[in-house]
Design a protein around this motif. Structure first.
Motif, PDB file in Angstrom:
ATOM      1  N   GLU A  31       0.815  -1.205   0.000  1.00 40.00           N
ATOM      2  CA  GLU A  31       0.000   0.000   0.000  1.00 40.00           C
ATOM      3  C   GLU A  31       0.853   1.263   0.000  1.00 40.00           C
ATOM      4  O   GLU A  31       0.554   2.232  -0.711  1.00 40.00           O
ATOM      5  CB  GLU A  31      -0.953  -0.007   1.202  1.00 40.00           C
ATOM      6  N   GLU A  32       1.909   1.271   0.801  1.00 43.25           N
ATOM      7  CA  GLU A  32       2.787   2.439   0.813  1.00 43.25           C
ATOM      8  C   GLU A  32       3.451   2.631  -0.554  1.00 43.25           C
ATOM      9  O   GLU A  32       3.638   3.753  -1.020  1.00 43.25           O
ATOM     10  CB  GLU A  32       3.856   2.282   1.894  1.00 43.25           C
ATOM     11  N   GLY A  33       3.804   1.517  -1.194  1.00 44.10           N
ATOM     12  CA  GLY A  33       4.397   1.610  -2.518  1.00 44.10           C
ATOM     13  C   GLY A  33       3.437   2.187  -3.544  1.00 44.10           C
ATOM     14  O   GLY A  33       3.837   2.967  -4.422  1.00 44.10           O
ATOM     15  N   ARG A  34       2.173   1.829  -3.431  1.00 42.03           N
ATOM     16  CA  ARG A  34       1.178   2.337  -4.384  1.00 42.03           C
ATOM     17  C   ARG A  34       0.930   3.827  -4.199  1.00 42.03           C
ATOM     18  O   ARG A  34       0.612   4.543  -5.153  1.00 42.03           O
ATOM     19  CB  ARG A  34      -0.140   1.577  -4.214  1.00 42.03           C
ATOM     20  N   GLN A  35       1.065   4.306  -2.967  1.00 44.40           N
ATOM     21  CA  GLN A  35       0.751   5.697  -2.675  1.00 44.40           C
ATOM     22  C   GLN A  35       1.949   6.622  -2.817  1.00 44.40           C
ATOM     23  O   GLN A  35       1.788   7.833  -2.971  1.00 44.40           O
ATOM     24  CB  GLN A  35       0.177   5.803  -1.261  1.00 44.40           C
ATOM     25  N   ASP A  36       3.158   6.065  -2.758  1.00 47.57           N
ATOM     26  CA  ASP A  36       4.357   6.887  -2.806  1.00 47.57           C
ATOM     27  C   ASP A  36       4.610   7.397  -4.224  1.00 47.57           C
ATOM     28  O   ASP A  36       4.122   6.829  -5.210  1.00 47.57           O
ATOM     29  CB  ASP A  36       5.557   6.072  -2.322  1.00 47.57           C
TER      30      ASP A  36
ATOM     31  N   VAL B 231       3.444  -3.286  -8.081  1.00 50.44           N
ATOM     32  CA  VAL B 231       3.755  -1.934  -7.616  1.00 50.44           C
ATOM     33  C   VAL B 231       4.734  -1.245  -8.578  1.00 50.44           C
ATOM     34  O   VAL B 231       4.588  -0.062  -8.896  1.00 50.44           O
ATOM     35  CB  VAL B 231       4.342  -1.970  -6.192  1.00 50.44           C
ATOM     36  N   LEU B 232       5.728  -2.004  -9.036  1.00 48.04           N
ATOM     37  CA  LEU B 232       6.702  -1.445  -9.972  1.00 48.04           C
ATOM     38  C   LEU B 232       6.028  -0.994 -11.266  1.00 48.04           C
ATOM     39  O   LEU B 232       6.257   0.120 -11.752  1.00 48.04           O
ATOM     40  CB  LEU B 232       7.783  -2.485 -10.278  1.00 48.04           C
TER      41      LEU B 232
END
Length: 260
Positions: free
Chosen positions: A18-23, A176-177
């Motif tokens: 989730e943090e990866g998607r939002q960053d 995510v990538l």
């Protein structure tokens, strides 16, 4: 013995994604992914690298260590360095040589004594203070490698719990990538059905043809096209396809990896 993850582990796994998607997107992974991985699995550093196996060069090297973040510039490998890499068993069997995609530790192939005798370790990793490493390979095109590596300078080796965590994260980190690279290129996200409609429209199919192909009504086809126009900012199927179809293969791979 089977490894079991705690509820806290599972919550942290979800946080990584989730943090990866939002960053904010970067040329590599969103920095939040590397930050969260360092918190989920104890390590001294996390790196994300991509390389060109045909031309023997690093395309980029993303680094996170003790809160510090940086990219090393792309660089070619010398002939000796490339030979040392290709003779290093974790490199050959961990997806970097194009053989497979998996999670491997140095200790899967070498004891500490054997590791110190490897030219790559003696000339490169050893002087950097590295003692243990576990690597997670991500899918990429033929002739390339793409790998997340975690490093420890002291303490004990990475264990089976750490390997399990990385295996569970593997398809989600790939997603995510791809999502970050779409966002970086400002490519809107379409639903699977919208992609199907746009793909058929790009092939010159009429709304009636698309409706028959997908077993939906012509009105539903029109509604999907309206959503596509709204999300892309384009007003014709030709211009929407010109914007989106170059990214079709990447989004299809991402959906397959996550079971969508």
């Amino acid at each position: 013995m089977s490894e079991v993850l705690t509820e806290r582990d599972l919550r942290t796994l979800m946080a990584v994604v989730e943090e990866g998607r939002q960053d904010e997107p970067t040329d590599g992974l969103p920095w939040a992914v590397l930050d969260e991985l360092a918190g989920l699995i104890r390590c001294d550093a996390v790196t994300f690298t991509e390389g060109d196996l045909v031309h023997h060069r690093a395309l980029f090297d993303q680094n996170y260590e003790e809160g510090q973040r940086w990219f090393d510039p792309p660089n070619p490998f010398s002939a000796d360095m490339w030979t040392n890499f290709t003779n290093f068993l974790p490199f050959r069997h961990g997806g970097c040589a194009g053989n497979q995609v998996g999670v491997v530790r140095w200790s899967d192939f070498y004891s500490l004594r054997e590791l110190r005798e490897q030219p790559l370790f003696a000339e490169y990793f050893g002087p950097l203070g590295c003692r243990y490493s576990v690597g997670l390979s991500l899918p990429t095109s033929p002739g390339r490698h793409r790998k997340i590596s975690l490093w420890r300078d002291t303490g004990s080796d990475f264990n089976e719990r750490d390997r399990l965590v990385l295996r569970l994260l593997q398809p989600h980190l790939y997603d995510v990538l791809l999502d970050a690279r779409r966002r970086q290129q400002r490519v809107p996200k379409l639903s699977p059905r919208e992609w199907e409609v746009l793909q058929l429209a790009d092939q010159g199919r009429s709304n009636a043809d698309i409706a028959r192909e997908l077993f939906i009504s012509v009105a539903t086809v029109r509604k999907h096209l309206e959503h596509i126009y709204d999300r892309t900012g384009e007003r014709t199927r030709a211009s929407a396809a010109a914007l989106m179809m170059p990214h079709f293969a990447a989004t299809r791979t991402a959906r397959s990896s996550t079971g969508e």
